[in-house]
Design a protein around this motif. Structure first.
Motif, PDB file in Angstrom:
ATOM      1  N   PRO A 151       0.889  -1.382  -0.076  1.00 42.62           N
ATOM      2  CA  PRO A 151       0.045  -0.050  -0.007  1.00 42.62           C
ATOM      3  C   PRO A 151       0.864   1.371   0.078  1.00 42.62           C
ATOM      4  O   PRO A 151       0.207   2.229  -0.480  1.00 42.62           O
ATOM      5  CB  PRO A 151      -0.758  -0.006   1.348  1.00 42.62           C
ATOM      6  CG  PRO A 151       0.131  -0.929   2.225  1.00 42.62           C
ATOM      7  CD  PRO A 151       0.788  -1.806   1.330  1.00 42.62           C
ATOM      8  N   SER A 152       2.097   1.241   0.448  1.00 42.21           N
ATOM      9  CA  SER A 152       2.796   2.350   0.536  1.00 42.21           C
ATOM     10  C   SER A 152       4.539   2.113   0.150  1.00 42.21           C
ATOM     11  O   SER A 152       4.565   1.100   0.468  1.00 42.21           O
ATOM     12  CB  SER A 152       2.718   3.102   1.916  1.00 42.21           C
ATOM     13  OG  SER A 152       3.309   2.277   2.790  1.00 42.21           O
ATOM     14  N   VAL A 153       5.143   3.142  -0.005  1.00 47.36           N
ATOM     15  CA  VAL A 153       6.704   3.085  -0.036  1.00 47.36           C
ATOM     16  C   VAL A 153       6.960   2.405   1.096  1.00 47.36           C
ATOM     17  O   VAL A 153       8.149   1.760   1.050  1.00 47.36           O
ATOM     18  CB  VAL A 153       7.201   4.446  -0.748  1.00 47.36           C
ATOM     19  CG1 VAL A 153       8.806   4.294  -0.785  1.00 47.36           C
ATOM     20  CG2 VAL A 153       6.425   4.713  -2.242  1.00 47.36           C
ATOM     21  N   ALA A 154       6.855   3.052   2.229  1.00 50.82           N
ATOM     22  CA  ALA A 154       7.284   2.631   3.541  1.00 50.82           C
ATOM     23  C   ALA A 154       7.207   1.169   3.694  1.00 50.82           C
ATOM     24  O   ALA A 154       8.273   0.583   4.290  1.00 50.82           O
ATOM     25  CB  ALA A 154       6.575   3.535   4.614  1.00 50.82           C
ATOM     26  N   SER A 155       6.122   0.500   3.200  1.00 53.47           N
ATOM     27  CA  SER A 155       5.993  -0.900   3.590  1.00 53.47           C
ATOM     28  C   SER A 155       6.723  -1.463   2.811  1.00 53.47           C
ATOM     29  O   SER A 155       7.075  -2.814   2.929  1.00 53.47           O
ATOM     30  CB  SER A 155       4.439  -1.299   3.259  1.00 53.47           C
ATOM     31  OG  SER A 155       4.324  -1.129   1.914  1.00 53.47           O
ATOM     32  N   GLU A 156       7.581  -1.095   1.622  1.00 52.96           N
ATOM     33  CA  GLU A 156       8.670  -2.057   0.996  1.00 52.96           C
ATOM     34  C   GLU A 156       9.621  -2.210   1.908  1.00 52.96           C
ATOM     35  O   GLU A 156      10.576  -3.288   1.757  1.00 52.96           O
ATOM     36  CB  GLU A 156       9.044  -1.095  -0.279  1.00 52.96           C
ATOM     37  CG  GLU A 156       8.119  -0.860  -1.349  1.00 52.96           C
ATOM     38  CD  GLU A 156       8.727  -0.062  -2.463  1.00 52.96           C
ATOM     39  OE1 GLU A 156       9.858   0.046  -2.552  1.00 52.96           O
ATOM     40  OE2 GLU A 156       7.952   0.674  -3.172  1.00 52.96           O
ATOM     41  N   TYR A 157      10.108  -1.820   2.914  1.00 51.39           N
ATOM     42  CA  TYR A 157      11.103  -1.838   3.718  1.00 51.39           C
ATOM     43  C   TYR A 157      10.668  -2.891   4.989  1.00 51.39           C
ATOM     44  O   TYR A 157      11.530  -3.159   6.030  1.00 51.39           O
ATOM     45  CB  TYR A 157      11.472  -0.518   4.286  1.00 51.39           C
ATOM     46  CG  TYR A 157      12.378   0.161   3.400  1.00 51.39           C
ATOM     47  CD1 TYR A 157      13.468  -0.146   2.722  1.00 51.39           C
ATOM     48  CD2 TYR A 157      11.705   1.124   2.820  1.00 51.39           C
ATOM     49  CE1 TYR A 157      13.966   0.414   1.509  1.00 51.39           C
ATOM     50  CE2 TYR A 157      12.209   1.873   1.590  1.00 51.39           C
ATOM     51  CZ  TYR A 157      13.335   1.308   1.298  1.00 51.39           C
ATOM     52  OH  TYR A 157      13.682   2.407  -0.017  1.00 51.39           O
ATOM     53  N   TYR A 158       9.278  -3.613   4.875  1.00 48.78           N
ATOM     54  CA  TYR A 158       9.277  -4.556   5.812  1.00 48.78           C
ATOM     55  C   TYR A 158      10.043  -5.779   5.441  1.00 48.78           C
ATOM     56  O   TYR A 158      10.383  -6.204   4.450  1.00 48.78           O
ATOM     57  CB  TYR A 158       7.690  -4.894   5.634  1.00 48.78           C
ATOM     58  CG  TYR A 158       6.678  -3.870   6.148  1.00 48.78           C
ATOM     59  CD1 TYR A 158       7.113  -2.824   7.047  1.00 48.78           C
ATOM     60  CD2 TYR A 158       5.332  -4.207   5.570  1.00 48.78           C
ATOM     61  CE1 TYR A 158       6.234  -1.934   7.303  1.00 48.78           C
ATOM     62  CE2 TYR A 158       4.415  -3.134   6.204  1.00 48.78           C
ATOM     63  CZ  TYR A 158       4.557  -2.066   6.875  1.00 48.78           C
ATOM     64  OH  TYR A 158       3.860  -1.207   7.196  1.00 48.78           O
ATOM     65  N   GLU A 159      10.381  -6.235   6.737  1.00 53.09           N
ATOM     66  CA  GLU A 159      11.126  -7.580   6.518  1.00 53.09           C
ATOM     67  C   GLU A 159      10.151  -8.774   6.069  1.00 53.09           C
ATOM     68  O   GLU A 159       9.096  -8.875   6.806  1.00 53.09           O
ATOM     69  CB  GLU A 159      11.990  -8.058   7.949  1.00 53.09           C
ATOM     70  CG  GLU A 159      12.629  -9.384   7.882  1.00 53.09           C
ATOM     71  CD  GLU A 159      13.280  -9.693   9.028  1.00 53.09           C
ATOM     72  OE1 GLU A 159      13.958 -10.942   9.003  1.00 53.09           O
ATOM     73  OE2 GLU A 159      13.081  -9.127  10.023  1.00 53.09           O
ATOM     74  N   LEU A 160      10.580  -9.546   5.105  1.00 53.01           N
ATOM     75  CA  LEU A 160       9.809 -10.706   4.529  1.00 53.01           C
ATOM     76  C   LEU A 160      10.366 -11.918   5.263  1.00 53.01           C
ATOM     77  O   LEU A 160      11.470 -12.395   5.078  1.00 53.01           O
ATOM     78  CB  LEU A 160       9.899 -10.813   3.158  1.00 53.01           C
ATOM     79  CG  LEU A 160       9.306 -12.238   2.610  1.00 53.01           C
ATOM     80  CD1 LEU A 160       7.801 -12.374   2.903  1.00 53.01           C
ATOM     81  CD2 LEU A 160       9.349 -12.324   0.992  1.00 53.01           C
ATOM     82  N   SER A 218      14.320 -15.383   6.877  1.00 48.40           N
ATOM     83  CA  SER A 218      14.109 -13.898   6.256  1.00 48.40           C
ATOM     84  C   SER A 218      14.720 -14.169   4.982  1.00 48.40           C
ATOM     85  O   SER A 218      15.599 -14.684   4.582  1.00 48.40           O
ATOM     86  CB  SER A 218      15.082 -13.175   7.146  1.00 48.40           C
ATOM     87  OG  SER A 218      14.994 -11.898   6.672  1.00 48.40           O
ATOM     88  N   TYR A 219      13.759 -13.249   4.121  1.00 46.20           N
ATOM     89  CA  TYR A 219      14.115 -13.270   2.609  1.00 46.20           C
ATOM     90  C   TYR A 219      14.791 -11.816   2.422  1.00 46.20           C
ATOM     91  O   TYR A 219      14.419 -11.325   1.116  1.00 46.20           O
ATOM     92  CB  TYR A 219      13.095 -13.604   1.745  1.00 46.20           C
ATOM     93  CG  TYR A 219      13.072 -15.224   1.842  1.00 46.20           C
ATOM     94  CD1 TYR A 219      13.621 -16.283   0.832  1.00 46.20           C
ATOM     95  CD2 TYR A 219      12.331 -15.990   2.671  1.00 46.20           C
ATOM     96  CE1 TYR A 219      13.668 -17.405   1.060  1.00 46.20           C
ATOM     97  CE2 TYR A 219      12.148 -17.267   2.789  1.00 46.20           C
ATOM     98  CZ  TYR A 219      12.939 -18.119   1.830  1.00 46.20           C
ATOM     99  OH  TYR A 219      12.784 -19.411   1.791  1.00 46.20           O
ATOM    100  N   GLY A 220      14.857 -11.146   3.336  1.00 44.80           N
ATOM    101  CA  GLY A 220      15.220  -9.645   2.948  1.00 44.80           C
ATOM    102  C   GLY A 220      13.984  -8.557   3.069  1.00 44.80           C
ATOM    103  O   GLY A 220      13.006  -8.862   3.648  1.00 44.80           O
ATOM    104  N   TYR A 221      14.132  -7.572   2.290  1.00 44.41           N
ATOM    105  CA  TYR A 221      12.927  -6.594   2.194  1.00 44.41           C
ATOM    106  C   TYR A 221      11.775  -7.205   1.360  1.00 44.41           C
ATOM    107  O   TYR A 221      12.208  -7.547   0.250  1.00 44.41           O
ATOM    108  CB  TYR A 221      13.494  -5.278   2.037  1.00 44.41           C
ATOM    109  CG  TYR A 221      14.364  -4.590   2.794  1.00 44.41           C
ATOM    110  CD1 TYR A 221      14.004  -4.260   4.053  1.00 44.41           C
ATOM    111  CD2 TYR A 221      15.399  -3.902   2.695  1.00 44.41           C
ATOM    112  CE1 TYR A 221      14.703  -3.704   5.046  1.00 44.41           C
ATOM    113  CE2 TYR A 221      16.473  -3.528   3.186  1.00 44.41           C
ATOM    114  CZ  TYR A 221      16.034  -3.221   4.565  1.00 44.41           C
ATOM    115  OH  TYR A 221      16.943  -2.781   5.756  1.00 44.41           O
ATOM    116  N   VAL A 222      10.388  -6.914   1.645  1.00 42.95           N
ATOM    117  CA  VAL A 222       9.610  -7.371   0.896  1.00 42.95           C
ATOM    118  C   VAL A 222       9.576  -6.631  -0.489  1.00 42.95           C
ATOM    119  O   VAL A 222       8.820  -7.083  -1.562  1.00 42.95           O
ATOM    120  CB  VAL A 222       8.199  -7.290   1.590  1.00 42.95           C
ATOM    121  CG1 VAL A 222       7.741  -5.994   2.063  1.00 42.95           C
ATOM    122  CG2 VAL A 222       7.122  -8.011   0.893  1.00 42.95           C
TER     123      VAL A 222
END
Length: 106
Positions: A38-47, A53-57
């Motif tokens: 939904p937002s640019v900020a959520s691109e930095y969530y950890e997946l 862990s697979y890095g940033y979503v």
């Protein structure tokens, strides 16, 4: 002289023979997942999938990149600063690609 000519023709003909070749292809039918965020900020969530862990979503956005995993049931989590902000259990079969929509979408 005839013997030399026969040998020369024999060598020439055997040099023109092509060895048979074999072509093998491997099909990657592992399922893949991508995310709509939904937002640019959520691109930095950890997946994390199944606790790994697979890095940033943001690396696996729909239309850009798929994360290929083995087929089966998986626990998908998104974390922000160590806190779980999204969690879903999904099943992926062989050759199936799925887009996971995170948060509010119109």
């Amino acid at each position: 002289m005839r013997m030399l000519l026969a040998l020369l023709i024999s060598f020439t003909l055997t040099a023109c023979v092509q060895a048979p070749t074999r072509n093998t292809q491997v099909v990657d039918d592992r399922p893949g997942i991508a995310f709509e965020l939904p937002s640019v900020a959520s691109e930095y969530y950890e997946l994390r999938i199944d606790g790994v862990s697979y890095g940033y979503v943001g690396e696996y956005q729909a239309g850009e990149n798929l994360l290929k995993i083995i087929d089966g049931t998986h626990q998908v989590e998104l974390l922000s600063e160590g806190e779980v902000v999204y969690q879903q259990e999904i099943y992926l079969g062989a050759g199936v690609n799925r887009i996971i929509k995170v948060g509010p979408h119109d």
